[in-house]
Scaffold this active site. Structure first.
Site, PDB file in Angstrom:
ATOM      1  N   CYS A 299       0.823  -1.231   0.000  1.00 45.72           N
ATOM      2  CA  CYS A 299       0.000   0.000   0.000  1.00 45.72           C
ATOM      3  C   CYS A 299       0.851   1.271   0.000  1.00 45.72           C
ATOM      4  CB  CYS A 299      -0.888   0.048   1.230  1.00 45.72           C
ATOM      5  SG  CYS A 299      -1.839  -1.421   1.542  1.00 45.72           S
TER       6      CYS A 299
HETATM    7  O1  KQY Z   1      -4.085  -0.009   2.384  1.00 49.44           O
HETATM    8  C1  KQY Z   1      -4.146   0.923   1.652  1.00 49.44           C
HETATM    9  N1  KQY Z   1      -3.994   0.776   0.359  1.00 49.44           N
HETATM   10  C2  KQY Z   1      -4.449   2.272   2.133  1.00 49.44           C
HETATM   11  C3  KQY Z   1      -4.784   2.309   3.548  1.00 49.44           C
HETATM   12  C4  KQY Z   1      -5.229   3.661   3.951  1.00 49.44           C
HETATM   13  C5  KQY Z   1      -5.334   3.784   5.396  1.00 49.44           C
HETATM   14  C6  KQY Z   1      -5.550   5.178   5.828  1.00 49.44           C
HETATM   15  N2  KQY Z   1      -5.591   5.271   7.235  1.00 49.44           N
END
Ligand code: KQY
Length: 368
Positions: free
Chosen positions: A357
């Site tokens: 992420c």
């Molecule tokens: O896992 C993701 N691709 C993004 C997570 C966002 C979390 C914001 N607190």
């Protein structure tokens, strides 16, 4: 930066698989105190360790706000990591960065999806998100890559995985969620994915991992490891709220054929934990209305599937969990030609995601 009115598929571009060669990986420096505890300092150390691990295999560019620019440069001074100033709302470049596409003549372009902080005003994780929505365009501008903008079509890079041969996996929980594109149905979304990534087959898993605040991003749950083979987060414990999710995904995957008509081989990756934040960790996060609350009673959506494939390596999270070594061994077996590097992932998990992420690969130009 040049914005095009055509689509990648019409222009002969496709999204390569993550295992195809990279030019570099992009990251964004974490700082917002309503997401990262203790002013973001532990997260900055965790991101630095991830960036250093990736930099052993390929170049890394880190985007940093003006406010954090000097600090980030100082903390990264001993590394080869390039630092550039880009305003942002948070550090999830998988979702705010471009999805790069390549053609056979050696050009790299980028898809700049509309971004609404994982749900806009219907359960999104913060407001405003304008700076984040501008990150992809700025990265493409820095790289001199032409841009396709999907105004009115919201998508995050973490909600899709492709095999580079025409197949995409995603979850209904995310892409069909009314907080993303309520004006679009499944077929219209498939058509947009086809036009922008040159995929011909979309495999829809019902849900992602339990309590994933992204509404079930597939990159925390299931990924391709090569064409025809996927890795699925897995629990055999019927008491685990992930159990029905894993079972439902397996049923879909076992029935599926990919774009080339192949059945999928499914590998199962144990889920760590169950993991929870401590009271102390939660107390370090600013409690603001409109931001995701942090509570020690909430199960964290920890997953070893949230790893990045880099040139010659795999950079995956560890959780100081008994399953860490099983995860490393399985990844090494699935990627025998790459070196598996585990980097502590708990601090990133506390912010709501993990290594995949917080990274965005930029593929190398391909010819032929
Ligand atoms: O896992 C993701 N691709 C993004 C997570 C966002 C979390 C914001 N607190």
């Amino acid at each position: 930066m040049k914005t095009l009115n055509s689509t990648p598929r019409a222009d002969g571009f496709r999204m390569p698989a993550e295992w195809e060669p990279h030019a570099q990986t992009w990251m964004v420096w974490p700082e917002r105190p309503d997401n990262w505890r203790n002013g973001g300092k532990p997260a900055q150390a965790a991101f630095t360790a991830v960036a250093e691990a990736i930099a052993r295999f390929e170049p890394v560019t880190l985007c940093v706000s003006a406010a954090q620019y000097e600090n980030a440069c100082a903390r990264l001074a001993h590394t080869s990591i390039r630092v550039v100033e880009i305003s942002n709302d948070d550090a999830w470049v998988r979702d705010t960065g471009p999805t790069f596409v390549t053609d056979a003549r050696g050009e790299v372009r980028g898809v700049d999806w509309a971004f609404n902080a994982w749900g806009g005003l219907l359960g999104g994780l913060y407001f405003p998100w304008l700076r984040d929505d501008q990150v992809a365009g700025k990265i493409l501008g820095l790289e001199g890559c032409a841009r396709y903008r999907t105004e009115g079509f919201v998508l995050e890079g973490g909600s899709i995985h492709v095999d580079g041969e025409g197949t995409l996996i995603t979850t209904e929980e995310c892409l069909l969620n009314p907080n993303r594109n309520p004006h679009l149905g499944r077929e219209a979304i498939e058509a947009l994915l086809g036009d922008h990534l040159a995929v011909d087959k979309v495999i829809w898993l019902p849900e992602g991992l339990y309590n994933d605040e992204t509404d079930g991003h597939v990159d925390n749950f299931c990924c391709f490891v090569r064409p025809g083979e996927v890795l699925l987060a897995w629990t055999d414990d019927p008491q685990d709220p992930n159990h029905p999710r894993c079972q439902a995904a397996l049923r879909v995957l076992e029935q599926a054929r990919d774009a080339r008509g192949r059945p999928l081989k499914v590998h199962k990756m144990p889920i760590p934990g169950p993991l929870y934040a401590t009271e102390e960790e939660c107390a370090g996060v600013d409690a603001l209305s409109g931001s995701q609350a942090r509570e020690a009673t909430s199960r964290l959506a920890g997953s070893y599937v949230n790893f990045l494939i880099v040139n010659g390596g795999i950079v995956a999270p560890s959780f100081d969990d008994p399953h860490d070594e099983d995860a490393r061994a399985l990844l090494q077996r699935l990627f025998p030609d790459r070196e598996v590097v585990l980097v502590p992932g708990r601090e990133i998990l506390l912010g709501g995601g993990n290594i995949h992420c917080i990274t965005q690969q930029q593929p190398a130009a391909q010819r032929g």
